[in-house]
Design a protein around this motif. Structure first.
Motif, PDB file in Angstrom:
ATOM      1  N   TYR A 265       0.812  -1.162   0.000  1.00 27.08           N
ATOM      2  CA  TYR A 265       0.038  -0.035  -0.048  1.00 27.08           C
ATOM      3  C   TYR A 265       0.844   1.176  -0.001  1.00 27.08           C
ATOM      4  O   TYR A 265       1.727   1.353   0.771  1.00 27.08           O
ATOM      5  CB  TYR A 265      -0.794   0.074   1.490  1.00 27.08           C
ATOM      6  N   ALA A 266       0.614   2.249  -1.033  1.00 24.77           N
ATOM      7  CA  ALA A 266       1.494   3.319  -1.135  1.00 24.77           C
ATOM      8  C   ALA A 266       0.832   4.393  -0.329  1.00 24.77           C
ATOM      9  O   ALA A 266      -0.405   4.688  -0.661  1.00 24.77           O
ATOM     10  CB  ALA A 266       1.686   3.580  -2.380  1.00 24.77           C
ATOM     11  N   ILE A 267       1.626   5.124   0.535  1.00 23.64           N
ATOM     12  CA  ILE A 267       1.171   6.416   1.119  1.00 23.64           C
ATOM     13  C   ILE A 267       2.027   7.458   0.948  1.00 23.64           C
ATOM     14  O   ILE A 267       3.058   7.565   1.307  1.00 23.64           O
ATOM     15  CB  ILE A 267       1.013   6.082   2.644  1.00 23.64           C
ATOM     16  N   GLY A 268       1.846   8.312  -0.005  1.00 21.34           N
ATOM     17  CA  GLY A 268       2.641   9.089  -0.511  1.00 21.34           C
ATOM     18  C   GLY A 268       3.837   8.741  -1.069  1.00 21.34           C
ATOM     19  O   GLY A 268       4.028   7.737  -1.868  1.00 21.34           O
ATOM     20  N   SER A 269       5.164   9.012  -0.564  1.00 19.32           N
ATOM     21  CA  SER A 269       6.391   8.502  -0.886  1.00 19.32           C
ATOM     22  C   SER A 269       6.858   7.404  -0.293  1.00 19.32           C
ATOM     23  O   SER A 269       7.792   6.544  -0.654  1.00 19.32           O
ATOM     24  CB  SER A 269       7.385   9.367  -0.821  1.00 19.32           C
ATOM     25  N   THR A 271       5.924   3.058   1.012  1.00 17.85           N
ATOM     26  CA  THR A 271       5.096   1.941   0.588  1.00 17.85           C
ATOM     27  C   THR A 271       5.429   0.918   1.670  1.00 17.85           C
ATOM     28  O   THR A 271       6.318   0.611   2.029  1.00 17.85           O
ATOM     29  CB  THR A 271       5.533   1.442  -0.758  1.00 17.85           C
ATOM     30  N   LEU A 272       3.969   0.225   2.175  1.00 16.72           N
ATOM     31  CA  LEU A 272       4.324  -0.668   3.207  1.00 16.72           C
ATOM     32  C   LEU A 272       3.789  -2.060   2.587  1.00 16.72           C
ATOM     33  O   LEU A 272       2.921  -2.088   1.691  1.00 16.72           O
ATOM     34  CB  LEU A 272       3.445  -0.158   4.497  1.00 16.72           C
ATOM     35  N   GLY A 273       4.283  -2.978   2.931  1.00 14.22           N
ATOM     36  CA  GLY A 273       4.245  -4.360   2.347  1.00 14.22           C
ATOM     37  C   GLY A 273       4.298  -5.545   3.491  1.00 14.22           C
ATOM     38  O   GLY A 273       4.811  -5.329   4.497  1.00 14.22           O
ATOM     39  N   ALA A 274       3.404  -6.405   3.045  1.00 14.75           N
ATOM     40  CA  ALA A 274       3.509  -7.682   3.613  1.00 14.75           C
ATOM     41  C   ALA A 274       3.453  -8.937   2.563  1.00 14.75           C
ATOM     42  O   ALA A 274       2.692  -8.837   1.751  1.00 14.75           O
ATOM     43  CB  ALA A 274       2.171  -7.825   4.742  1.00 14.75           C
ATOM     44  N   VAL A 275       4.265 -10.019   3.130  1.00 14.12           N
ATOM     45  CA  VAL A 275       4.288 -11.138   2.184  1.00 14.12           C
ATOM     46  C   VAL A 275       4.138 -12.457   2.896  1.00 14.12           C
ATOM     47  O   VAL A 275       4.756 -12.562   4.265  1.00 14.12           O
ATOM     48  CB  VAL A 275       5.338 -11.287   1.262  1.00 14.12           C
TER      49      VAL A 275
END
Length: 403
Positions: A265-269, A271-275
């Motif tokens: 999920y991108a929030i401005g500059s 990006t948070l992720g999960a795998v």
């Protein structure tokens, strides 16, 4: 990535001329092609490993951020929205000029097929669909030294960094339907009288809408020691091709199964992720493998690994990207005493241009419990010589150029 048209490259080497001339001889209608593109990656750096088989190591390493390669990619417009496509891609080691993929000339990719408004069908040596859909959401396949694999999940056992390509495969990749894409691959084992032996299949689906990305993948491999881990030019046809202590004890498995999912999920500059991935080696003892220890040779049943990663990256400026990730993996089953691997990835990538960048990546791993060999687990960062202790650190810095 800057790319140059083959017919516009000045000073083409004799070897490349030979490739083109051979193509003209064997395919007289080659002039009908709309385009042929020469492309590649050249990457080198200096790497420190805190414990490589018991000692500190400083080394010139090749392809840390981007695996070194050169390739030819082409297409021909057949009319009616249909095109012929092909890719031939060869890996190499810049430190000594050797072929990559254990001596396989076009070891990275080699395929031909057709594409249209519906998608593409290709045949040859290719990436698993699960790897291409879920892999980009993992830090080890994007900014954490994916070329050498340092930042991948231990042993890249879920293949999200595409350590293993797939031979003899038929692959479908769909067009993009309002952010939804899907695909599948099937590899024929080619063993007379045994249709299922060495067969591989993979399915995947992805969705992108605005700042959100989602992907789900499945991979099923029969006789993985030979069909998956041992499908390169100089691999063994009788002994184990799985070298990482994380999974080396399971070379005799009948099946390796991978279920993987990821999101970002991108929030401005930022990006948070999960795998997440679940990897299961089943039917242990079903595939004859020479040289296994008596402990590993006696395994029966199955072994399972559950892996979870949280990652974040931040575009500090148009030129500078930084990232951090934590990965936790637990294994249970034959030979293992609840083995746990914890890994931290940190990285920075600075682009001097669209084609040239400097990078620095640090990876720390800690292991506990009993590993696949039935002995005390040691840290084993992918791409590095395994440690002799429970911890290991790898730090690499270098330069990459794309052409």
């Amino acid at each position: 990535m800057n790319r140059g048209k083959l017919n516009g490259v000045a000073g083409t080497t004799g070897a490349l001329c030979a490739v083109v001339l051979l193509g003209n001889v064997m395919a007289p209608d080659a002039h009908a092609q709309n385009s042929v593109t020469l492309y590649g990656v050249v990457d080198a750096g200096v790497t420190y490993t805190s414990n490589a088989g018991g000692s500190n190591q400083y080394a010139l390493t090749s392809g840390n951020m981007g695996a070194n390669r050169w390739g030819l990619r082409g297409s021909e417009d057949l009319g009616g929205g249909l095109s012929t496509i092909f890719t031939l891609e060869s890996g190499f080691t810049i430190a000594n000029g050797k072929f990559g993929q254990n001596g396989t000339f076009f070891g990275r990719q080699a395929f031909v097929g057709l594409s249209g408004s519906w998608g593409a069908v290709t045949l040859g040596r290719q990436y698993a669909s699960s790897s291409q859909f879920v892999g980009p959401l993992a830090s080890g396949s994007s900014w954490a030294a994916p070329g050498m694999g340092y930042g991948t999940h231990p042993a890249d056992l879920d293949n999200l960094n595409s350590t293993n390509r797939i031979n003899n495969s038929i692959k479908f990749a769909s067009a993009n339907y309002n952010g939804l894409t899907f695909g599948g691959l099937y590899s024929l084992g080619g063993v007379a009288g045994d249709f299922s032996r060495n067969q591989i299949y993979s399915l995947a689906i992805g969705y992108t809408q605005g700042p959100v990305k989602l992907a789900l993948g499945y991979l099923n491999v029969r006789n993985p020691n030979y069909s998956f881990w041992g499908n390169k030019a100089n691999d063994s046809t009788t002994a184990s091709n799985i070298t990482s202590p994380v999974i080396a004890g399971y070379a005799s498995a009948n099946t390796q199964q991978v279920i993987a999912a990821g999101t970002s999920y991108a929030i401005g500059s930022a990006t948070l992720g999960a795998v997440y991935s679940n990897v299961r080696f089943s039917g242990l003892g079903a595939t004859p493998v020479a040289g296994l220890s008596s402990t590993a040779a006696a395994y029966r049943g199955s072994a399972t690994f559950n892996n979870g990663e949280l990652n974040a990256k931040y575009q500090v400026s148009p030129a500078l990207l930084v990232g951090a990730a934590f990965d936790y993996m637990k294994g249970n089953g034959a030979g293992q005493g609840g083995v746990i691997y914890r890994q931290f990835n940190l990285g920075a990538d600075y682009f001097l241009s669209k084609a040239t960048d400097f990078y620095a990546v640090a990876v720390f791993q800690n292991a506990s419990g009993v590993d696949s060999r039935g002995v005390r687990a040691v840290a084993a960062i992918t791409g590095a010589t395994p440690s002799t202790s429970s911890s290991q650190t790898v730090v690499t810095a270098g330069i990459r150029h794309l052409f």
